[in-house]
Scaffold this motif. Structure first.
Motif: not given
Length: 853
Positions: A85, A89-91, A119, A378
């Motif tokens: 992450f 908060g994007r993976l 996202s 996360g």
């Protein structure tokens, strides 16, 4: 993607085409003549059709009180192997689409890999949008988002790629480092990024770390460790694993292990933490690579012990609920499960990882295609799993006929391009409001350093250090947090953040050293090494006093390590006084010696002059032995002669000291070109040899014989190494290429091996010894235990599926590299030996090979 990334598809594909065309890279891992029986005809193996993510969810058996949630699935992601992450908060997901497209690995080097950014646009906890940050990659390995871009590992290169315009696509690429490997054997090369407390990025399966300083990327050495994946605990202890060794790690930062090249690794480095390797799948698992060997599967055809562990994660979040924080979660994709280990403090300093469950696992699936290959944390505090979700897991270099038949018979070679990301949380977990740290104020970032969620602490520290803009009020906030936060981990992260931005001063260190929590005090001692290295007596005195009064073994150990940074008589005197109180463990002995490079003999003199050292106490003899060993390994005559003089001056009451020093002199000798020990050389015949012999008693003759000087009667000359013929030289050079690409990732290019991975070849009696043994080991494999240079190793070396000429080339290389002078090996010898062996089902054991010396 920027044009600077265009190198991968052409250069690597060309390299791989050559490598894959070589007969050394066989289509399966069978040794010549190895007999691999089929599965019993009446065994019913459940089918393994490719399931939808929703159907796969129903196959999980999970520890009580938890639930599994889907975060992302195909077609949004394809063949994921790693994920992280970012602060928004994007993976970020690494997609190794080229990996094993078929059972033969044909086309594996095609540039089709990607790094995607996922996202969650509607905020429901499931990713629903995708941007491709990089594409057209050959077997991408790792990603770590930072600084409006990401660190990326591709075969042969470490890159920093930046998104200049904010559209999610990499616009510029900087090559930070280069290395060998990543194509021919993807699992045995540099991978993983773990940001350490001291603001470096540490990698697995490589001896390197990186950091950004003053706008420039820096590279430094580590002691390495691990095969695939890397993690850390709250105190910053690095952990990793190997396929058959589920959890290992460093008790202390590896930089200390590099200070004294004469010492070798510190005790406590690359240490095995987990000792119970048993597995408990919820389905039969015959589709593992060496399932035909009795120890691999139980009688019910379930996996007996780990064979493919990877991607470990020490959980530091809140989403699982009480009782999970600090536990290690270890994926085992061959068994379709994830293990959970709990840590116990061992002897005040070490760690012992115990299985949290017996007869079951943290999570397991009846779906053979559930392939958890990485675990990570996360922003919401959950535990995340990367599920490669495919049938073929084993790489082509090691696929046996036994496994190959099953893959084809059960259709496990297709479909490809699937994959999932799972989140595990407690049943009553409520997802917190999404946090975007990229929009946080400096004050909010400082506050996040005290969060109970380790991901938030780490990410806030990274942003503060890497995006620092000089602002006095932020320094004040950090100092307040370091001194006044009620949360010890908040104080610890504040110290390391201040160190990262260069805002540590004497007063802060002295105050933090007095912290009532030993974890914070230990961090303060380490952060204060900049002042220790200047010899500031008030800092040195404070650290020595702390070491002498603390009852915490880890804090005392850190004090000794950090005093090694002083490198003057002031620091060495402090170390000597601490050792006088207690030097009973290997950890404290090696910690003290690590900072004494070239000054070991001086410390010996200091200790022997202290009346307190007249009495033999636990650990003292071994400390003197290790100090003397280092002196001999450095090979400087003056300190060696000083040790001999001091040894000869010991009276009968202190004979233990002379015996310890002379044992170190013997242990420090190097090996000659054919394995014999060289003499300990001095400039002239030492005085007092008769007195020394009298003190040593029965050990005297061996010691005197080992000491050499110019003109000593009977001094053996170094054996002359026979030059290789042109044919042997060509074989040596071909063997060097194969060793570099296939063998060096475990045995290391230096031949010194790596704990938890492979024993040393350099100076090994097995390498100098009979070619009969070596050919059998390389052609059929070796299963432990085996003893090398006095140390026991218990693991398995797979067979090398090469031709007799290729076997001879590798063996010729290791018998003539690193100063070795053993005879080269011929292809004719290999053929003869394999003919004499005949077909063989199992790898050799050391006991079987002992008769072939």
């Amino acid at each position: 993607m920027g044009s600077s990334c265009s190198w991968e598809g052409r250069a690597i594909a060309a390299w791989a085409a050559i490598a894959l065309a070589s007969p050394a890279y066989s289509q399966n891992g069978d040794a010549k003549g190895e007999v691999q029986p089929d599965l019993p005809a009446d065994l019913v193996v459940p089918s393994a059709p490719a399931l939808s993510a929703e159907d796969e969810l129903t196959t999980f058996t999970l520890a009580p009180g938890l639930r599994v949630e889907l975060v992302a699935a195909d077609p949004l992601i394809n063949d994921p192997i790693a994920a992280e992450f970012d602060e928004r908060g994007r993976l970020w997901v690494v997609e190794m689409l080229g990996y094993m497209p078929n059972v033969d690995g044909t086309g594996e080097a095609e540039p089709i890999g990607k790094i995607a950014i996922l996202s969650d646009e509607d905020g429901d906890g499931r990713m629903d949008a995708r941007v491709e940050f990089m594409k057209d990659l050959v077997l991408p390995r790792s990603v770590h988002p930072c600084l409006d871009g990401a660190l990326v590992i591709l075969p042969g290169q470490v890159l920093f790629c930046r998104d200049e315009d904010g559209d999610g696509d990499a616009d510029s690429t900087e090559v930070i480092d280069t290395f060998n490997g990543g194509i021919s054997s993807p699992e045995h090369s540099l991978n993983g990024f773990e940001r350490t407390l001291d603001n470096w990025y540490r990698c697995a399966n490589g001896r390197v770390k990186y950091r950004l300083r003053a706008g420039q990327w820096e590279r430094a050495q580590t002691t390495g460790g691990g095969q695939w994946g890397i993690t850390k605990d709250d105190l910053g202890r690095i952990m990793f694993n190997g396929n058959s060794d589920p959890l290992r790690g460093d008790l202390f930062p590896s930089a200390y292990s590099l200070r004294n090249p004469s010492l070798g690794n510190l005790a406590g480095m690359n240490r095995r933490f987990a000792h119970d390797f048993s597995t408990w799948p919820v389905r039969i698992t015959p589709g593992v690579n060496r399932g035909y060997r009795p120890a691999t599967l139980r009688d019910d055809f379930t996996l007996n012990r780990v064979t493919g562990t990877c991607g470990p994660h020490v959980y530091r979040g809140t989403g699982l609920g009480e009782g999970f924080n600090g536990d290690a979660f270890v994926p085992e994709p061959c068994g379709n499960l994830v293990k959970r280990y709990r840590f116990e403090i061992k002897d005040g300093l070490g760690l012992d990882a115990k299985l949290a469950y017996q007869g079951r696992e943290f999570i397991a699936s009846t779906d053979e295609r559930f392939r958890p290959v990485n675990a990570f944390g996360g922003p919401d505090g959950g535990l995340y799993l990367v599920d490669l979700y495919r049938g073929i897991l084993q790489h082509r270099l090691f696929v046996t006929t036994f496994l190959r038949k099953q893959i084809l018979a059960r259709g496990l070679d297709k479909p490809l391009g699937l994959g999932r990301i799972w989140r595990i949380v407690s049943e009553d977990h409520e997802a917190p409001e999404a946090i975007d740290l990229s929009q946080s104020t400096w004050s909010e970032l400082v506050a996040a350093l005290a969060s109970p969620n380790g991901w938030l602490r780490d990410t806030a520290q990274r942003i503060l250090v890497e995006e620092w803009e000089e602002a006095p009020f932020v320094e004040d906030l950090l100092i307040d947090l370091a001194q006044e936060s009620p949360h010890a981990l908040g104080r610890l992260h504040a110290l390391w953040t201040l160190a990262g931005i260069g805002s540590v001063d004497r007063d802060l260190i002295l105050a933090a050293i007095a912290d009532p929590d030993p974890r914070v005090a230990a961090a303060a001692v380490r952060v204060g090494e900049e002042y220790l290295s200047t010899g500031r007596k008030e800092i040195v005195g404070a650290v020595e006093a702390l070491a002498l009064r603390t009852g915490d073994a880890r804090l005392r150990h850190q004090c000794v390590l950090s005093l090694g940074a002083v490198q003057t008589s002031v620091g060495d005197g402090a170390i000597a006084r601490i050792l006088t109180t207690d030097c009973s463990t290997a950890e404290i002995q090696t910690a003290s010696i690590s900072g004494l490079y070239t000054r070991e003999a001086d410390l010996v003199a200091t200790l022997l002059a202290d009346p307190e050292w007249e009495e033999e106490r636990p650990g003292r003899a071994n400390l003197l032995k290790q100090l003397a060993r280092c002196v001999v390994r450095q090979g400087t005559a003056g300190p060696i002669e000083a040790l001999l003089r001091m040894s000869s001056e010991q009276g009968a009451a202190q004979g233990w000291r002379a015996r310890a020093l002379c044992a170190g002199l013997l242990a420090g000798r190097s090996k000659g070109p054919k394995g014999g020990l060289r003499p300990v050389m001095v400039t002239s015949e030492p005085k007092g040899l008769e007195a020394l012999a009298a003190v040593l008693g029965g050990d005297g003759p061996a010691t005197l014989e080992a000491i050499g000087w110019p003109g000593k009667p009977g001094l053996p000359e170094d054996l002359v190494i026979r030059p290789m013929t042109p044919a042997e030289q060509g074989r040596f050079e071909r063997g060097a290429l194969v060793f570099r690409d296939l063998c060096s990732t475990c045995h290391q290019a230096s031949g010194r091996g790596q704990a938890g991975m492979a024993p040393p070849l350099r100076g090994s009696e097995w390498v100098f010894g009979s070619e009969e043994r070596l050919v059998r080991i390389l052609a059929h494999g070796l299963q432990g235990p085996i003893r090398v240079d006095g140390k026991q190793w218990d693991m398995e070396m797979p067979a090398f599926a090469g031709s007799p000429e290729e076997v001879a080339s590798i063996l010729t290389y290791i018998r003539r590299e690193w100063g070795h002078g053993a005879d080269p090996v011929t292809a004719e010898s290999v053929e003869r030996i394999l003919e004499e062996c005949g077909p063989r089902a199992d790898a050799w054991t050391a006991a079987e090979l002992d008769t072939l010396r």
